[in-house]
Write a protein that holds these residues in place. Structure first.
Motif, PDB file in Angstrom:
ATOM      1  N   GLU A   1       0.844   4.078  -2.805  1.00  0.00           N
ATOM      2  CA  GLU A   1       0.654   5.439  -2.794  1.00  0.00           C
ATOM      3  C   GLU A   1       1.562   6.402  -3.105  1.00  0.00           C
ATOM      4  O   GLU A   1       1.518   7.323  -3.558  1.00  0.00           O
ATOM      5  CB  GLU A   1       0.273   5.713  -1.242  1.00  0.00           C
ATOM      6  CG  GLU A   1      -0.150   6.903  -0.804  1.00  0.00           C
ATOM      7  CD  GLU A   1      -1.276   7.583  -1.203  1.00  0.00           C
ATOM      8  OE1 GLU A   1      -1.321   8.787  -1.550  1.00  0.00           O
ATOM      9  OE2 GLU A   1      -2.207   6.652  -1.464  1.00  0.00           O
TER      10      GLU A   1
ATOM     11  N   LYS B   1       1.425   6.902  -6.898  1.00  0.00           N
ATOM     12  CA  LYS B   1       0.110   7.704  -7.382  1.00  0.00           C
ATOM     13  C   LYS B   1       0.491   8.825  -8.610  1.00  0.00           C
ATOM     14  O   LYS B   1      -0.557   8.560  -9.403  1.00  0.00           O
ATOM     15  CB  LYS B   1      -0.333   8.119  -6.218  1.00  0.00           C
ATOM     16  CG  LYS B   1      -1.866   8.529  -6.369  1.00  0.00           C
ATOM     17  CD  LYS B   1      -2.463   9.314  -5.027  1.00  0.00           C
ATOM     18  CE  LYS B   1      -4.089   9.093  -5.538  1.00  0.00           C
ATOM     19  NZ  LYS B   1      -4.452   9.650  -4.180  1.00  0.00           N
TER      20      LYS B   1
ATOM     21  N   GLU C   1       0.813  -1.221  -0.152  1.00  0.00           N
ATOM     22  CA  GLU C   1      -0.026  -0.007  -0.145  1.00  0.00           C
ATOM     23  C   GLU C   1       0.902   1.248   0.173  1.00  0.00           C
ATOM     24  O   GLU C   1       0.601   2.072  -0.588  1.00  0.00           O
ATOM     25  CB  GLU C   1      -1.021  -0.053   1.208  1.00  0.00           C
ATOM     26  CG  GLU C   1      -2.092  -0.969   1.176  1.00  0.00           C
ATOM     27  CD  GLU C   1      -3.054  -0.774  -0.090  1.00  0.00           C
ATOM     28  OE1 GLU C   1      -3.190   0.330  -0.317  1.00  0.00           O
ATOM     29  OE2 GLU C   1      -3.524  -1.631  -0.808  1.00  0.00           O
TER      30      GLU C   1
END
Length: 137
Positions: free
Chosen positions: A14, A17, A10
């Protein structure tokens, strides 16, 4: 997947992104020649890199120009907005070797010389300049 790996995945997701990636596979140019072009534009703003590739005399610059345009389009599709002047830069570009085509050329006295037709893979990452400033601070 365990909790630790899930958290790490995760975090990587992120962090990437605002990063757009483009790949160019099996380009029939030697990796050495392609690396010369990649070194020329590494770390530059996108507009400056496009201009330097467009007016470069090297043949390897044409596929890299198209790859950079593709990376910009990927970034625009991912972020759902147009790339503005001075917003994007080439964060990473690298060239790796692809499989070689091996051929034989006839030589004197019944021998044969080997011809190695090299090819390469190019990977290009485009990131926003604001992102880079946040990481360094």
């Amino acid at each position: 997947m365990g909790a630790r790996k899930h958290k790490r995945a995760e975090a990587v997701k992120e962090a990437r992104k605002n990063v757009a990636i483009a790949h160019l596979n099996d380009t029939p140019t030697s990796p050495y020649k392609m690396r010369l072009v990649a070194d020329m534009i590494r770390g530059q703003k996108v507009e400056l890199a496009l201009h330097s590739l467009q007016y470069s005399t090297k043949d390897a610059a044409k596929p890299v120009y198209k790859l950079l345009r593709s990376a910009i389009a990927n970034w625009e599709a991912k972020n759902e907005k147009k790339a503005e002047n001075g917003e994007l830069y080439i964060s990473t570009i690298f060239v790796t070797c692809a499989p070689m085509l091996k051929r034989l050329r006839t030589a004197p006295q019944g021998r044969g010389y080997r011809i190695r037709k090299r090819s390469n893979h190019v990977t290009l990452f485009v990131d926003t300049i604001d992102n880079n400033a946040k990481k360094q601070a």
